[in-house]
Design an enzyme around this catalytic site. Structure first.
Site, mmCIF file in Angstrom:
data_model
loop_
_atom_site.group_PDB
_atom_site.id
_atom_site.type_symbol
_atom_site.label_atom_id
_atom_site.label_comp_id
_atom_site.label_asym_id
_atom_site.label_seq_id
_atom_site.Cartn_x
_atom_site.Cartn_y
_atom_site.Cartn_z
ATOM 1 N N GLY A 27 36.050 49.115 35.421
ATOM 2 C CA GLY A 27 37.418 48.604 35.600
ATOM 3 C C GLY A 27 38.392 49.753 35.450
ATOM 4 O O GLY A 27 38.297 50.540 34.491
ATOM 5 N N GLY A 55 41.963 49.360 35.938
ATOM 6 C CA GLY A 55 43.318 48.807 36.002
ATOM 7 C C GLY A 55 44.094 49.257 34.788
ATOM 8 O O GLY A 55 43.887 50.367 34.271
ATOM 9 N N ASN A 56 44.971 48.394 34.296
ATOM 10 C CA ASN A 56 45.817 48.770 33.163
ATOM 11 C C ASN A 56 44.965 49.244 31.984
ATOM 12 O O ASN A 56 45.150 50.344 31.464
ATOM 13 C CB ASN A 56 46.693 47.561 32.777
ATOM 14 N N ALA A 57 44.021 48.422 31.566
ATOM 15 C CA ALA A 57 43.222 48.775 30.386
ATOM 16 C C ALA A 57 42.327 49.990 30.685
ATOM 17 O O ALA A 57 42.300 50.958 29.912
ATOM 18 C CB ALA A 57 42.381 47.570 29.955
ATOM 19 N N GLY A 58 41.586 49.949 31.792
ATOM 20 C CA GLY A 58 40.565 50.961 32.075
ATOM 21 C C GLY A 58 41.121 52.344 32.349
ATOM 22 O O GLY A 58 40.610 53.338 31.828
ATOM 23 N N LYS A 101 47.806 30.566 25.654
ATOM 24 C CA LYS A 101 47.553 31.250 26.938
ATOM 25 C C LYS A 101 48.069 30.377 28.059
ATOM 26 O O LYS A 101 48.132 29.148 27.923
ATOM 27 C CB LYS A 101 46.046 31.470 27.129
HETATM 28 P P1 NAD Z 1 43.916 44.867 35.918
HETATM 29 O O1 NAD Z 1 44.067 43.802 36.934
HETATM 30 O O2 NAD Z 1 45.007 45.880 35.750
HETATM 31 O O3 NAD Z 1 42.568 45.691 36.186
HETATM 32 C C1 NAD Z 1 41.329 45.105 36.388
HETATM 33 C C2 NAD Z 1 40.382 46.157 36.924
HETATM 34 O O4 NAD Z 1 39.085 45.572 37.065
HETATM 35 C C3 NAD Z 1 40.772 46.687 38.295
HETATM 36 O O5 NAD Z 1 40.516 48.071 38.354
HETATM 37 C C4 NAD Z 1 39.805 45.959 39.232
HETATM 38 O O6 NAD Z 1 39.526 46.679 40.403
HETATM 39 C C5 NAD Z 1 38.584 45.886 38.339
HETATM 40 N N1 NAD Z 1 37.638 44.872 38.786
HETATM 41 C C6 NAD Z 1 37.882 43.651 39.296
HETATM 42 N N2 NAD Z 1 36.737 43.060 39.656
HETATM 43 C C7 NAD Z 1 35.748 43.920 39.343
HETATM 44 C C8 NAD Z 1 34.346 43.894 39.487
HETATM 45 N N3 NAD Z 1 33.723 42.855 40.018
HETATM 46 N N4 NAD Z 1 33.637 44.964 39.039
HETATM 47 C C9 NAD Z 1 34.280 46.025 38.509
HETATM 48 N N5 NAD Z 1 35.593 46.120 38.369
HETATM 49 C C10 NAD Z 1 36.316 45.082 38.788
HETATM 50 O O7 NAD Z 1 43.627 44.110 34.555
HETATM 51 P P2 NAD Z 1 43.754 44.667 33.074
HETATM 52 O O8 NAD Z 1 45.087 44.281 32.538
HETATM 53 O O9 NAD Z 1 43.317 46.089 33.012
HETATM 54 O O10 NAD Z 1 42.693 43.723 32.354
HETATM 55 C C11 NAD Z 1 41.290 44.010 32.385
HETATM 56 C C12 NAD Z 1 40.613 43.250 31.273
HETATM 57 O O11 NAD Z 1 41.201 43.629 30.044
HETATM 58 C C13 NAD Z 1 40.763 41.710 31.369
HETATM 59 O O12 NAD Z 1 39.615 41.108 30.823
HETATM 60 C C14 NAD Z 1 41.958 41.441 30.466
HETATM 61 O O13 NAD Z 1 41.957 40.112 29.978
HETATM 62 C C15 NAD Z 1 41.679 42.464 29.377
HETATM 63 N N6 NAD Z 1 42.862 42.766 28.592
HETATM 64 C C16 NAD Z 1 43.923 43.429 29.128
HETATM 65 C C17 NAD Z 1 45.048 43.665 28.343
HETATM 66 C C18 NAD Z 1 46.223 44.444 28.869
HETATM 67 O O14 NAD Z 1 47.146 44.699 28.080
HETATM 68 N N7 NAD Z 1 46.234 44.861 30.121
HETATM 69 C C19 NAD Z 1 45.090 43.197 27.012
HETATM 70 C C20 NAD Z 1 43.985 42.525 26.493
HETATM 71 C C21 NAD Z 1 42.877 42.316 27.303
#
Ligand code: NAD
Length: 415
Positions: free
Chosen positions: A217, A219-222, A105
């Site tokens: 959440g 973002g990408n995942a949610g 990482k």
């Molecule tokens: P992202 O930055 O695209 O989205 C994060 C989301 O979380 C946003 O909607 C943001 O507004 C929200 N958020 C931030 N602070 C918050 C809070 N205090 N309360 C509620 N929501 C809040 O990130 P992502 O890529 O979607 O990643 C989210 C999680 O998933 C992380 O833990 C990341 O490590 C994990 N993850 C992502 C991937 C991927 O491919 N994107 C892969 C493995 C794990």
């Protein structure tokens, strides 16, 4: 020992696994720490002409099963302990889905939201230069993570290619499609999580059609999770949230319209005809499925006993503390643990590497089919270990993943 230090949590989880497997103490001690931890100082010329020195990290946790693999975060609050924990989890994640990779990482302490595109490009290039000796397609392959994008991956790949004087598409994954990215990478994390949800629901006898879902959440995942649980299974997404707050509708939110609202306004908050709900309330809703997709440590000993979901699919990394885990298990809640639930991203990253090496690219349907196979078999290996050792799904996933890493270390003669 703090409940919230991610690396201490990762070590405690490993210790527990070592106990279940009756691992030799010396093997456990090797697995408790990264093989290599690199700290770099990165001078970058800012738009005002002055240099600013950024601090960056690359942690290479374990490469027994193959080149190390793990994303790069650009975040103002990045810490070496977070990077170390995530590197450990990457080791177990690549192992649980049985792809021939190890775990690593990276991170840089910076705030991309306050930087111009030019500053961000110079930082991205300088960071990859500073670690160029230790990364590469056969050594350690980075990817995007929090606040890093396909564009940033393209700059890093280009810089690395300049250093080695040939195209090095295999250096990094999560690249734009035009530059060796893979079809199906965008929603791979959420899609992989959905395949595990489908298997869990089958096992528990829960009908996913009309099942209620809350997602923290967006973002990408949610946001992909919201879209996919609706389109693949006909679930009813009743609540979603982001950092500004949450929204709820018992009759089900129109997910695609919420996505458009977020693109337009920057948040899900204020979506027409929805009720506001806090991030804390969202976690405690009486739903069938809860999908934490934002931050670490949101389910703790303070709120775990209030959680009513039947299945928790942890798309976020580290959303549940070990104390909370015990409470959830005792309450009969089926947790699909982070490094299994969100392994779809790294699985398709691995497919991206394979396609880069082959120089031949797959159709999206083939990516989905192969992802499904990997995730389904990882879920069942975990479920099997959970029943065999009578432990929760997180401990079971550790058992399967750590056993594979130990086996590789033994076969290589490292232990
Ligand atoms: P992202 O930055 O695209 O989205 C994060 C989301 O979380 C946003 O909607 C943001 O507004 C929200 N958020 C931030 N602070 C918050 C809070 N205090 N309360 C509620 N929501 C809040 O990130 P992502 O890529 O979607 O990643 C989210 C999680 O998933 C992380 O833990 C990341 O490590 C994990 N993850 C992502 C991937 C991927 O491919 N994107 C892969 C493995 C794990």
């Amino acid at each position: 020992m703090s409940e919230n230090n991610p690396f201490e949590i990762a070590q405690r989880q490993l210790d527990e696994c070592a106990r279940i497997l009756n691992l030799d103490d010396s093997i456990r001690d090797i697995l408790r720490v990264p093989m290599r931890e690199i700290h770099v100082s990165i001078p970058v010329r800012m738009d005002n002409g002055n240099f600013r020195v950024f601090k960056g990290f690359r942690v290479q946790y374990n490469n027994a099963r193959g080149p190390m693999k793990g994303g790069i975060r650009f975040h103002p609050d990045e810490t070496i302990d977070t990077v170390k924990a995530l590197a450990a989890w990457m080791t177990w994640k690549t192992s649980i889905v049985d792809v021939p990779l190890g775990g690593g990482k990276g991170g840089v302490i910076c705030n991309p939201k306050e930087m111009s595109d030019g500053e961000l490009e110079r930082l991205s290039r300088a960071y990859i230069q500073s670690i160029s000796e230790v990364v590469g397609p056969e050594k350690d392959v980075p990817a995007p993570d929090v606040y890093t994008t396909p564009q940033i991956m393209a700059w890093m790949m280009d810089e690395f290619s300049k250093i080695y004087q040939k195209n090095q598409f295999g250096l990094i994954t999560g690249k734009p499609l035009e530059l060796g990215g893979s079809a199906g990478r965008g929603d791979a994390t959420a899609r992989g999580g959905c395949y595990t949800i489908r298997e869990a629901a089958n096992y528990l006898g829960i009908d996913l059609k009309g099942a209620t879902v809350a997602i923290q959440g967006f973002g990408n995942a949610g946001h992909f999770a919201a879209s996919l649980v609706s389109s693949l299974f006909g679930c009813k997404v009743v609540a979603v949230s982001d950092s500004k707050g949450g929204i709820m509708d018992e009759n089900g939110l129109a997910v695609e319209a919420v996505i458009k609202h977020k693109v337009k306004t920057g948040s899900v908050v204020g979506f027409p005809n929805s009720k506001p709900i806090s991030n804390i309330e969202l976690l405690e809703l009486d739903v069938d499925l809860l999908i934490p997709s934002a931050l670490e440590n949101v389910i703790t000993s303070d709120n775990a006993s209030n959680i009513k979901a039947k299945i928790i699919c942890e798309l976020a990394n580290g959303p549940t503390t070990p104390e909370a885990d015990e409470i959830l298990y005792n309450n009969g809640i089926h947790v699909i643990p982070d490094f299994l639930a969100n392994a779809g991203g790294v699985t398709v990253s691995y497919f991206e590497m394979v396609q880069n090496f082959y120089m031949y690219y797959w159709e999206e349907a083939l990516v989905h089919e192969r992802l499904d196979k990997k995730m389904t078999s990882a879920y069942h290996a975990t479920l099997h270990a959970s029943n065999k050792y009578n432990v929760n799904m997180r401990k079971a996933a550790y058992v399967v993943a750590v056993e594979r890493v130990v086996k590789a270390m033994q076969l290589r003669g490292r232990i």
